[in-house]
Structures are given as C-alpha cells and as structure tokens.
Write a protein that holds these residues in place. Structure first.
Motif, PDB file in Angstrom:
ATOM      1  N   THR B  11       0.499  12.550 -28.027  1.00 35.10           N
ATOM      2  CA  THR B  11       0.944  13.939 -27.861  1.00 35.10           C
ATOM      3  C   THR B  11       0.591  14.497 -26.482  1.00 35.10           C
ATOM      4  O   THR B  11       1.043  15.579 -26.131  1.00 35.10           O
ATOM      5  CB  THR B  11       0.309  14.861 -28.922  1.00 35.10           C
ATOM      6  N   MET B  14       3.252  16.043 -23.963  1.00 35.14           N
ATOM      7  CA  MET B  14       4.515  16.429 -24.608  1.00 35.14           C
ATOM      8  C   MET B  14       4.770  17.897 -24.329  1.00 35.14           C
ATOM      9  O   MET B  14       3.904  18.742 -24.528  1.00 35.14           O
ATOM     10  CB  MET B  14       4.421  16.232 -26.122  1.00 35.14           C
ATOM     11  N   LYS B  15       5.984  18.184 -23.909  1.00 38.19           N
ATOM     12  CA  LYS B  15       6.294  19.584 -23.679  1.00 38.19           C
ATOM     13  C   LYS B  15       7.693  19.903 -24.175  1.00 38.19           C
ATOM     14  O   LYS B  15       8.482  19.001 -24.464  1.00 38.19           O
ATOM     15  CB  LYS B  15       6.129  19.931 -22.206  1.00 38.19           C
ATOM     16  N   ALA B  16       7.966  21.166 -24.313  1.00 36.79           N
ATOM     17  CA  ALA B  16       9.254  21.577 -24.845  1.00 36.79           C
ATOM     18  C   ALA B  16      10.376  21.086 -23.932  1.00 36.79           C
ATOM     19  O   ALA B  16      10.231  21.060 -22.716  1.00 36.79           O
ATOM     20  CB  ALA B  16       9.299  23.095 -24.974  1.00 36.79           C
ATOM     21  N   SER B  17      11.484  20.674 -24.528  1.00 33.40           N
ATOM     22  CA  SER B  17      12.654  20.302 -23.750  1.00 33.40           C
ATOM     23  C   SER B  17      13.105  21.501 -22.935  1.00 33.40           C
ATOM     24  O   SER B  17      13.322  22.586 -23.465  1.00 33.40           O
ATOM     25  CB  SER B  17      13.772  19.873 -24.701  1.00 33.40           C
ATOM     26  N   GLN B 104      20.097  11.227 -32.757  1.00 30.10           N
ATOM     27  CA  GLN B 104      18.752  11.448 -32.216  1.00 30.10           C
ATOM     28  C   GLN B 104      17.711  10.745 -33.078  1.00 30.10           C
ATOM     29  O   GLN B 104      16.779  10.124 -32.568  1.00 30.10           O
ATOM     30  CB  GLN B 104      18.461  12.947 -32.156  1.00 30.10           C
ATOM     31  N   GLN B 105      17.861  10.846 -34.388  1.00 28.04           N
ATOM     32  CA  GLN B 105      16.895  10.192 -35.268  1.00 28.04           C
ATOM     33  C   GLN B 105      16.937   8.675 -35.114  1.00 28.04           C
ATOM     34  O   GLN B 105      15.901   8.010 -35.215  1.00 28.04           O
ATOM     35  CB  GLN B 105      17.161  10.564 -36.731  1.00 28.04           C
ATOM     36  N   ASP B 108      14.662   7.809 -32.305  1.00 34.05           N
ATOM     37  CA  ASP B 108      13.251   7.859 -32.730  1.00 34.05           C
ATOM     38  C   ASP B 108      12.897   6.584 -33.503  1.00 34.05           C
ATOM     39  O   ASP B 108      11.885   5.931 -33.227  1.00 34.05           O
ATOM     40  CB  ASP B 108      13.016   9.099 -33.603  1.00 34.05           C
ATOM     41  N   TYR B 128      19.736  10.090 -20.621  1.00 35.55           N
ATOM     42  CA  TYR B 128      19.694  11.179 -21.602  1.00 35.55           C
ATOM     43  C   TYR B 128      18.244  11.599 -21.835  1.00 35.55           C
ATOM     44  O   TYR B 128      17.409  10.812 -22.251  1.00 35.55           O
ATOM     45  CB  TYR B 128      20.361  10.715 -22.900  1.00 35.55           C
ATOM     46  N   GLY B 133      12.581  11.651 -24.607  1.00 31.74           N
ATOM     47  CA  GLY B 133      11.730  12.408 -25.535  1.00 31.74           C
ATOM     48  C   GLY B 133      11.425  11.612 -26.794  1.00 31.74           C
ATOM     49  O   GLY B 133      10.279  11.559 -27.251  1.00 31.74           O
ATOM     50  N   ALA B 134      12.449  10.974 -27.353  1.00 29.38           N
ATOM     51  CA  ALA B 134      12.256  10.206 -28.590  1.00 29.38           C
ATOM     52  C   ALA B 134      11.344   9.006 -28.340  1.00 29.38           C
ATOM     53  O   ALA B 134      10.425   8.734 -29.105  1.00 29.38           O
ATOM     54  CB  ALA B 134      13.603   9.744 -29.136  1.00 29.38           C
ATOM     55  N   ALA B 137       7.147   9.172 -27.699  1.00 28.35           N
ATOM     56  CA  ALA B 137       6.151   9.199 -28.778  1.00 28.35           C
ATOM     57  C   ALA B 137       5.514   7.828 -28.986  1.00 28.35           C
ATOM     58  O   ALA B 137       4.452   7.722 -29.588  1.00 28.35           O
ATOM     59  CB  ALA B 137       6.798   9.671 -30.077  1.00 28.35           C
ATOM     60  N   TYR B 138       6.153   6.779 -28.498  1.00 29.18           N
ATOM     61  CA  TYR B 138       5.631   5.418 -28.677  1.00 29.18           C
ATOM     62  C   TYR B 138       5.038   4.872 -27.381  1.00 29.18           C
ATOM     63  O   TYR B 138       4.763   3.689 -27.270  1.00 29.18           O
ATOM     64  CB  TYR B 138       6.719   4.526 -29.295  1.00 29.18           C
TER      65      TYR B 138
END
Lengths: 403, 403
Positions: B11, B14-17, B104-105, B108, B128, B133-134, B137-138
């Motif tokens: 995390t 991580m920031k807002a798009s 989008q999912q 992820d 993109y 962003g997706a 997280a990894y």
C-alpha cells in the motif's frame, strides 16, 4: 515452458472450494441437501427488485445507473447503511463506508490491505472457509483465536511466528457453527486486539438473521462505546445484503475508521473501479422500501426451519453426536464421535441415503477436526429437514457400528 | 499505534487516480472537458436494458437471477462471447472464458495470478494508467515494451532486473494514445513473448470501436492461427462491455488457455465469488438483441466526433504540437513542445479557459514525458470539441510564449 510455470507463488496449493464444487453435484432432485449456504430463492423480494430496476432504467435515471460511478459507492446507499448501522449502535457517516461486491470482496481487500507474506491472522477454529480462501492469496499464517478462554496475548504473539495483523471472526451465528459470542466474549476480543495492537475484522453477514434470544451489539458498536470516535476504532465491520435481500446483485459494505476506508477505496479503484452502479441504486431502493419487514418474514421462515432441524436432531441422532443450538443464521454444526470422518460419511450418505452436508475439516485452517459436519437449514423445508435428518441418523448409525 | 501502521508494504505510495479525482472536479457546466474516458450516456441502449431486467426478474427467472451462481460465469453469456470472439478469428469454447466485473478486474486477477514482488511487466511507454494501478498491488517492476523496434530479448530480460512474467498492451486504439499496432508489430509482440517465454496480456477494451481503416486480428487470433490450439496460446485476452453497451453493470471477460482460466476461476471464487448474476443475464440478453447494430450507431457518433477533433486540432494547435490520428477508440494523444508541463497547463487551462484534459505524465510507469496530454472525444459533441480545442490552442500559445 507451460504458462502455469509463470504463476506467482501465491497460487501454489490453491484449489477449488469443496463447498462450491459440491453444490454442482447436488442438482439431482432426490437428494436432500444440507450442503448449501444459500438463501431460499422463493423468498427473494422479486417484485420490489423489478420495480426498482424499472425505476433505475427510466429515462432520467438510466444515464447514471448504467454509467461509471465513484469507487466509494452510491451515496444514498451509504446513507441507508449508516442509518442501519445506527440501529445496532454504530454511529458513522457515509465516509466511513465503502460499498463492495459482496462482503467476500471486502475480505479479499482486507487481506490485500493488511497482509504481507508471513503475517499472521487470528481465526476461529473452525472459521468461515471463504475467509481463509480470500486471505490465502496474501500468504499469511494462521493462529487460533480462542474466545472461550482468556488467551495471554504474548503467548499468542509468539505462537503465531509472524507479525499479527488482525483477528477475523463472525460474532453472530457464525458460518459454520451457528454460534454467537456473548457480551463478555465480545469484550475479550477487543481487549486482546488492544493488547496485541491489531485490527479486528468483524464479519456481520448473518447479523440480521436472529430468530430467538436478545440482540447483541456488534464488536464495532462496543468498541465505539468504549472509545467514542469511530475513527479511533480498530474494528472493521463487513456487511452484506446477500443473506437479507439477495446475493445475485453482489452488494456488501465495509464500515471502518476513515483512514482504513480511504485506503480501501484506492484498492478498489485499482482492482475493479467500483461496484456495479445499477446494483447499488437498485439495492438502495429495495432496502429503503422493505428491508425490515422483509427480514422479519425471513426470520419467521428460517426460524421455523431451525426449530425443525434441532427437533429432528434430538429425535434422530445417535448417542455420541453433539450439535450447536444457534439462535439465528443458516447453520447447525455437528461434532461426530472420534474416528468418523466427515468426508467419508458424505460419500456414504450420498450413496446410500441421498442426503448431503459439508464435511467440517475444510473449516479448520489446519484441516484438523475431520469428525465434524455443517448442516444448512435455509434451503430445505421442514418436511425435507425431518426426512433428511432421519436419513443422516441412519447413515451415522451404520458408520458408527462399522468402526 | 495507528491502524495505518499495520498496512501491508504494497500500500506504500498508493494514491488516488489523478483521472478519477479530476472527474469529480469537472461537474461545473461551463467547463468543456476532454478529461473523461467514459461513454456518452445518452447513447446507452436503455430500453433494451429495461426489457432485459423485466425479463430477468419475471417470476421464473428471478430465482436464478437474484441467486448465487458459478464463479466462471453465466453460460449463455460465455457462449455469446465465444461467438463474438470467433468473428475476430479467436476460436474458443465457453471453458476458455471467465466473466469478470469489468476488464479492470481481469487486470487485477492477472497481476495476482502472475506477479510475485520484484517480477517484471513489459508495458507501453505510455500505457493504460489503470493497468499500472492494478498491477502495482503485486509490487512488480516495469520495463518498456517498444513495438516500433525489434528489441533484443536478452537485453530486455537484463534491463528489467527481475523475472519477466508478461507484456501488457492494447493493440487497438490504446488508452491513452489512440494508436493501433499494425500486423507486423502484432507479430513482433508474439515473437518477443515466445523468445522470452512469457505471457501476453491483450487489452481489447476498445477493439469494437473502429471508425475507419481495416479491422486487424487480435494478438490471440494471430497466435492461434500460428499454433492451432487456443490451449497452446500464451496470449490472454481481456474484453469489456463497458465501451460498447454500458459500464455501470461491470461486465467484462477473459479468454485464454484453459489452465489459465481454471486458475483465474479459483482466484475469483476466493476474491468475490462471482460477477453479479443479474448483470450477466441482462448483458447476455442485451448483447443477443442488439450488440452489432448498437455498436454501429456508436461508431457513427464517435467517429464523427473524432473527425471533428482532428480537424479542430489541425486548425487551432500552434506549431510544435503533435498528435496521433487514431482510427477508433476514445482518445487523441498530444505531444507538446519540451518544457511545457501537462499538469501546469491543465491548471492554467481550467483557470483561464475552462477546458480540461488529462496530463500525460501519469501514463508513464516512471512519470516521465510530462509534456504530453490525453484528449477524450467520446463525451463532448462536435460544437463543444471545436470550442474546446480553440480554447486549448489559446492556452497553449500563452504557455509557449511564456517559456
């Protein structure tokens, strides 16, 4: 090299949920199934959903119902949830709430938010299988959360062998046991979390489905009463419309301190942008129209089925079998005599008596306690319950005699 | 200790798009916005959705539309998608398809499936933003996928400094550039993947929105033509109904070899159980009824807007600004002279001319190339496009004069 060799280490050992695989095999009409964990579809508020959908696809609403929307969720739905939570003693604002695609997704995001590989999660023994599945992707260790005793925090910390991040539990009518925590146990869970300085993930999926006994406050309400401000609370509450209205729209929610919700909004934005706009708008309308009277109707029907199941167990179970006596939810949990394997018993029960249930071993993080099983009473009617428990009793007598 | 100290290392940062945060600020009616990336809601097939919803909440259908369903997705929808993919040269069965909550999912889940921390993903420069962003997280590294040149695979492998797991790209009308790959470039992407022995994640979100030029086969179709069997392919295709029918229902899909789909079904089961049943049933009905004629209508409207935007850019942009000439999609990409910062320009454009766009730096994995911007043409009409580009040209002239 096959593509599967490129998979991340987290995928090692992932296997299909025994429960969901089982569900596929139970379509034969002659099987009486206590294996499900799903609501009775004849009780869905179908007409209210239809009215809400017609409304949301009207010429004015459709432009927003079918469009992208903010990641945190539809404001009128979050406002409805804030009012609902207030009835349970949780005082929060819409900015303490994130809408998720069912509470299962909240568990995935909480694993993502808190867990580095090797971190520890404290769980019940047994606990909800789907929680283990969601957390497993983040490669935690598990240690036992024992609510009955006062666990010494330091010993727990050591035993876990990793950094403890949160405890996970369902205080009301937990899946799979149906058991609820009393007030003292709830308090101890919070004391332990304070002592360990960890978060608490409270799964409230079955909370509204109480058929007898007195309503008890959620952990989050107790903590808020102690600390005053929800933003000072370490409890993260996960709610769901799946057991009260309908699961097919996949709408759940999280209530927590704003720094937690803020980070979860970012995780959701990155992972699937948002929960389906239409589903949120429709759910807000249906909840507004009939939530409480509808749930009251569910309580009457499911409560009668639970009563029938407990009576049938009293009549038909052989000596040496024990079971829980839940006051709500969808499940009764049975402890079989030592040496009876739940999975073997299922094979036998399906073959000879056409009755199904879920073997209990899967609900233990270490696969132990295989002499257990979970019985669902939300799907079968009272006649099926009586007949199915009769069959299960016969199967058990045969299995116990053969030991 | 604040709860935020318990958050996982993923995390951090991580920031807002920027895009989604921007969208919130653009509700003032006097702003002409090229900042969105969303379909025009006046074009949604509202009445078809309403009919489908009434049908799915009819007394027979509602029991299944509102109930839990298998994780892999609604079979008639997967069958429709198999037929749709066949039109693009991908021959697959329903068991090569997983339904996701938007594409989008899928991104992820693909990050979850392939990426251990420190693994490398090859991406376009720009690419993109939502894919970054997706995947973030990894905790991957990124290296540049350069389709224009023949990259030596060994050098790429070394440069990346981690184990390369997959390349990610959108071959048709990519977000943010609008650019498509020609056949030779598509072939080289596959050659490179074979040489590196990695997967290819193909984002087909805009594929159906072609307004001029000839249709080109997806990477998956080219690979299948080479190798025969889809289960021997390394390309994983992600599709979406968000740009063709409506995004608010969150329905997308993945087509890939069965071992990949099988593992993704397990990931989905653990993460959110399933995509909303109702949304899948409704989408299957709407797609069956009108997909092709509806998309033909979108092509006419959006195609005219693209034409208007390119003409306005020709008329109003100062010398030294270059832009792409897409044949489809929703975006045109502008390269500004060195020293003009897209984010500064946005602040200026909003303040003085009430025109908005997305600064391009966010689309680069390393935040470079800040002298770029993305223009959307799916939301504004032709008059707004002419006026907005006029305003943007004025803002740019001022900024360039001030250098």
């Amino acid at each position: 090299m096959p593509l599967t060799d490129l998979f991340a280490t987290r995928t090692e050992g992932m296997k299909a949920s025994e429960i969901r695989e089982l569900l596929k095999l139970l379509d034969q009409p002659e099987v009486i199934s206590f294996a499900g964990g799903i609501p009775d579809p004849t009780l869905f508020p179908r007409e209210a959903y239809q009215r809400a959908m017609i409304d949301c696809t009207g010429s004015t609403e459709a432009a927003s119902a079918l469009q992208y929307a903010p990641s945190e969720g539809y404001l009128p739905l979050r406002q409805w949830i804030a009012r609902y939570m207030a009835q349970y003693g949780v005082i929060c604002g819409a900015d303490n709430i994130l809408i998720t695609a069912g509470s299962q997704q909240a568990l995935d995001y909480l694993g993502k938010l808190f867990l580095d590989a090797g971190d520890t999660v404290l769980v019940g023994w047994p606990t909800y299988l789907g929680a283990l599945g969601a957390f497993n992707a983040y490669q935690p260790r598990y240690d036992r959360l024992d609510v009955a005793t006062n666990q010494p925090p330091a010993a727990l910390q050591d035993a876990a062998g990793g950094r403890v991040k949160f405890s996970y539990l369902s205080p009301d009518f937990a899946n799979p046991t149906g058991v609820s925590l009393d007030l003292a146990e709830r308090g101890r869970i919070l004391d332990l979390a304070d002592a360990l300085d960890i978060a608490v993930v409270e799964d409230g999926a079955y909370q509204a489905l109480r058929y007898s006994g007195d309503r008890l406050p959620p952990l989050l309400a107790i903590e808020q009463a102690r600390k005053g401000d929800i933003d000072a609370c370490r409890t993260i509450y996960c709610g769901s419309f799946s057991k009260t209205l309908a699961p097919g729209l996949r709408v759940g929610w999280v209530v927590a301190a704003r720094p937690v919700i803020g980070q979860m909004v970012l995780l959701k934005q990155a992972a699937d942008l948002q929960t389906a706009t239409l589903n949120q708008m429709v759910t807000a309308r249906v909840a507004e129209e009939l939530f409480e009277p509808h749930v009251e109707q569910l309580r009457a029907v499911y409560g009668a089925r639970l009563k029938a199941m407990l009576a049938a167990l009293d009549r038909h179970m052989p000596d040496g079998v024990r079971w829980t006596r839940p006051e709500g939810g969808m499940f009764v949990w049975c402890q079989l005599p030592e040496g009876i394997d739940g999975a073997d018993l299922l094979a036998q029960a399906l073959a000879t008596e056409k009755v199904a249930f879920v073997p209990g071993g899967a609900f233990f993080a270490d696969g132990s306690n295989r002499n257990t099983l979970r019985l669902n009473f939300s799907m079968p009617n009272e006649a099926q319950i009586e007949e199915g428990i009769t069959r299960l009793g016969r199967t058990l007598r045969v299995a116990m005699a053969a030991r």
